[in-house]
Design a protein around this motif. Structure first.
Motif, PDB file in Angstrom:
ATOM      1  N   ALA A 229      -2.618 -22.807 -68.744  1.00 38.49           N
ATOM      2  CA  ALA A 229      -1.238 -22.664 -69.202  1.00 38.49           C
ATOM      3  C   ALA A 229      -0.502 -24.003 -69.168  1.00 38.49           C
ATOM      4  O   ALA A 229       0.235 -24.346 -70.108  1.00 38.49           O
ATOM      5  CB  ALA A 229      -0.511 -21.635 -68.353  1.00 38.49           C
ATOM      6  N   ARG A 230      -0.699 -24.768 -68.094  1.00 38.35           N
ATOM      7  CA  ARG A 230      -0.036 -26.075 -68.000  1.00 38.35           C
ATOM      8  C   ARG A 230      -0.501 -27.007 -69.115  1.00 38.35           C
ATOM      9  O   ARG A 230       0.309 -27.723 -69.725  1.00 38.35           O
ATOM     10  CB  ARG A 230      -0.290 -26.709 -66.631  1.00 38.35           C
ATOM     11  N   LEU A 231      -1.804 -26.984 -69.419  1.00 40.42           N
ATOM     12  CA  LEU A 231      -2.326 -27.818 -70.497  1.00 40.42           C
ATOM     13  C   LEU A 231      -1.783 -27.370 -71.852  1.00 40.42           C
ATOM     14  O   LEU A 231      -1.447 -28.204 -72.705  1.00 40.42           O
ATOM     15  CB  LEU A 231      -3.862 -27.772 -70.504  1.00 40.42           C
ATOM     16  N   ALA A 232      -1.675 -26.054 -72.057  1.00 45.28           N
ATOM     17  CA  ALA A 232      -1.139 -25.539 -73.311  1.00 45.28           C
ATOM     18  C   ALA A 232       0.309 -25.981 -73.503  1.00 45.28           C
ATOM     19  O   ALA A 232       0.716 -26.377 -74.610  1.00 45.28           O
ATOM     20  CB  ALA A 232      -1.236 -24.013 -73.345  1.00 45.28           C
ATOM     21  N   LEU A 233       1.098 -25.929 -72.440  1.00 43.54           N
ATOM     22  CA  LEU A 233       2.497 -26.368 -72.532  1.00 43.54           C
ATOM     23  C   LEU A 233       2.573 -27.864 -72.789  1.00 43.54           C
ATOM     24  O   LEU A 233       3.389 -28.320 -73.614  1.00 43.54           O
ATOM     25  CB  LEU A 233       3.233 -26.016 -71.233  1.00 43.54           C
ATOM     26  N   LEU A 234       1.735 -28.630 -72.111  1.00 42.26           N
ATOM     27  CA  LEU A 234       1.718 -30.076 -72.302  1.00 42.26           C
ATOM     28  C   LEU A 234       1.344 -30.428 -73.738  1.00 42.26           C
ATOM     29  O   LEU A 234       2.000 -31.266 -74.379  1.00 42.26           O
ATOM     30  CB  LEU A 234       0.739 -30.711 -71.317  1.00 42.26           C
ATOM     31  N   ASP A 235       0.318 -29.779 -74.268  1.00 44.07           N
ATOM     32  CA  ASP A 235      -0.119 -30.031 -75.645  1.00 44.07           C
ATOM     33  C   ASP A 235       0.956 -29.664 -76.660  1.00 44.07           C
ATOM     34  O   ASP A 235       1.052 -30.264 -77.740  1.00 44.07           O
ATOM     35  CB  ASP A 235      -1.400 -29.250 -75.952  1.00 44.07           C
ATOM     36  N   ALA A 236       1.783 -28.666 -76.319  1.00 47.07           N
ATOM     37  CA  ALA A 236       2.827 -28.211 -77.246  1.00 47.07           C
ATOM     38  C   ALA A 236       4.057 -29.117 -77.224  1.00 47.07           C
ATOM     39  O   ALA A 236       4.929 -28.987 -78.092  1.00 47.07           O
ATOM     40  CB  ALA A 236       3.239 -26.788 -76.903  1.00 47.07           C
ATOM     41  N   GLY A 237       4.146 -30.020 -76.231  1.00 49.08           N
ATOM     42  CA  GLY A 237       5.287 -30.927 -76.179  1.00 49.08           C
ATOM     43  C   GLY A 237       6.211 -30.720 -74.997  1.00 49.08           C
ATOM     44  O   GLY A 237       7.248 -31.378 -74.892  1.00 49.08           O
ATOM     45  N   PHE A 238       5.838 -29.826 -74.077  1.00 47.50           N
ATOM     46  CA  PHE A 238       6.611 -29.607 -72.855  1.00 47.50           C
ATOM     47  C   PHE A 238       6.131 -30.571 -71.763  1.00 47.50           C
ATOM     48  O   PHE A 238       5.014 -31.081 -71.821  1.00 47.50           O
ATOM     49  CB  PHE A 238       6.421 -28.177 -72.338  1.00 47.50           C
ATOM     50  N   GLU A 239       6.968 -30.769 -70.758  1.00 46.73           N
ATOM     51  CA  GLU A 239       6.568 -31.442 -69.531  1.00 46.73           C
ATOM     52  C   GLU A 239       6.587 -30.395 -68.423  1.00 46.73           C
ATOM     53  O   GLU A 239       7.649 -30.108 -67.843  1.00 46.73           O
ATOM     54  CB  GLU A 239       7.527 -32.583 -69.187  1.00 46.73           C
ATOM     55  N   PRO A 240       5.456 -29.767 -68.122  1.00 47.47           N
ATOM     56  CA  PRO A 240       5.442 -28.682 -67.126  1.00 47.47           C
ATOM     57  C   PRO A 240       5.816 -29.181 -65.737  1.00 47.47           C
ATOM     58  O   PRO A 240       5.359 -30.239 -65.300  1.00 47.47           O
ATOM     59  CB  PRO A 240       3.991 -28.184 -67.161  1.00 47.47           C
ATOM     60  N   ASP A 241       6.663 -28.431 -65.080  1.00 53.35           N
ATOM     61  CA  ASP A 241       6.988 -28.673 -63.680  1.00 53.35           C
ATOM     62  C   ASP A 241       6.016 -27.861 -62.824  1.00 53.35           C
ATOM     63  O   ASP A 241       5.299 -28.405 -61.987  1.00 53.35           O
ATOM     64  CB  ASP A 241       8.439 -28.281 -63.413  1.00 53.35           C
ATOM     65  N   TYR A 242       5.986 -26.554 -63.046  1.00 52.25           N
ATOM     66  CA  TYR A 242       5.006 -25.700 -62.381  1.00 52.25           C
ATOM     67  C   TYR A 242       4.736 -24.480 -63.255  1.00 52.25           C
ATOM     68  O   TYR A 242       5.546 -24.098 -64.103  1.00 52.25           O
ATOM     69  CB  TYR A 242       5.470 -25.262 -60.982  1.00 52.25           C
ATOM     70  N   PHE A 243       3.590 -23.897 -63.046  1.00 49.76           N
ATOM     71  CA  PHE A 243       3.207 -22.625 -63.660  1.00 49.76           C
ATOM     72  C   PHE A 243       2.403 -21.913 -62.586  1.00 49.76           C
ATOM     73  O   PHE A 243       1.288 -22.315 -62.270  1.00 49.76           O
ATOM     74  CB  PHE A 243       2.374 -22.841 -64.921  1.00 49.76           C
TER      75      PHE A 243
END
Length: 294
Positions: A229-243
């Protein structure tokens, strides 16, 4: 609707309501009200005879590099919305009213355990600020019931534990997250998103849903799901804090005793920090691994 900016005047008015046997429901907010807030007000109206709403942008819960100065303040529009919803009392104090001796010497209410992970880890002191101001507001309003949104699941958990630990005679009611049609959780900070960011923002909720669906289908490698999930968010343009996939009661790791899972996420999109969550109940009549999504 009557508006008060001082503790003494509000207490005097509410004492009269209390003497007349009226049940008081309270909704604390930081203003810039949207339909999510108004859903809380409507629930409060169902639960009490008198509805009190507070609007106070609490500096004690903002970190040094957070958005206190630019947090939207829309008092005139907020008043119109609250009046239309039938709110009887609005409490709108200034910082000096809430912290007359300054924040540096303010007594702090700290709720251990549930406040230390997730947002608590990435925003040190945030939940101390929340629990302190909510305690002060509870002391001022003395409500029978207080209503909070489930969008900030960890905040709700902190408030529930605080009320239980400190023997406060207040019912805490959680209300489901209000969402736009595309699934984005309503938030005062959504107005900071650019048009392109706003189009992308619902991907956070979609990622949470996909993770929940995988667990409901029996996938129990939670660390792997969190990484994916963190990688998916990162690839989409988010900067994940936590999941994080957690026990909904403790906000800690899922165990064989877990009856409900909550999946918590926070991520930045541009300059805007978004939070969201979904939950999943284990079917009490089935074996471990048989899940029923809410």
């Amino acid at each position: 609707m009557k508006t008060f900016s001082t503790t003494a005047r509000l207490r005097e008015a509410l004492a009269s309501e209390r003497r007349n046997g009226r049940r008081i429901a309270f909704v604390p907010t930081m203003g810039n009200l949207h339909d999510g807030h108004l859903q809380l007000v409507r629930r409060a109206r169902d639960l009490g005879d008198i509805v009190v709403v507070s609007i106070f942008v609490n500096p004690l819960q903002f970190g040094a590099n957070e958005d206190l100065d630019k947090y939207p303040r829309t008092l005139a529009a907020d008043k119109e919305k609250l009046f239309a919803e039938g709110v009887q009392y609005l409490f709108h104090p200034g910082v000096a009213e809430m912290y007359p001796n300054g924040m540096g010497v303010q007594s702090i209410v700290s709720v251990p355990g549930v406040s230390e992970r997730h947002c608590g880890a990435s925003r040190p002191g945030h939940f101390d600020g929340v629990s302190t101001v909510v305690t002060k507001l509870f002391q001022i309003v003395q409500p029978d019931v207080a209503v909070f949104g489930k969008k900030d699941f960890q905040q709700l958990a902190v408030i529930k534990k605080m009320v239980a630990d400190l023997c406060m005679p207040i019912e805490i009611e959680g209300v489901n997250t209000a969402r736009d049609e595309d699934g984005l959780a309503m938030s005062s900070r959504n107005g900071f998103l650019s048009r392109a960011e706003r189009e992308l923002a619902p991907f956070l909720h979609k990622t949470l849903q996909e993770c929940r669906d995988a667990i409901a289908c029996g996938f129990d490698s939670y660390d792997e799901l969190e990484r994916h999930a963190r990688l998916a968010l990162l690839d989409a343009g988010f900067e994940p804090d936590y999941f994080s996939i957690c026990d909904a009661q403790t906000l800690d790791k899922v165990t064989l005793a877990t009856e409900e899972i909550v999946i918590l996420a926070a991520a930045r999109l541009g300059a805007t920090r978004l939070i969201d969550n979904v939950t999943l109940n284990f079917n009490p009549s089935a074996d471990w691994g048989m899940l029923a999504a809410q």
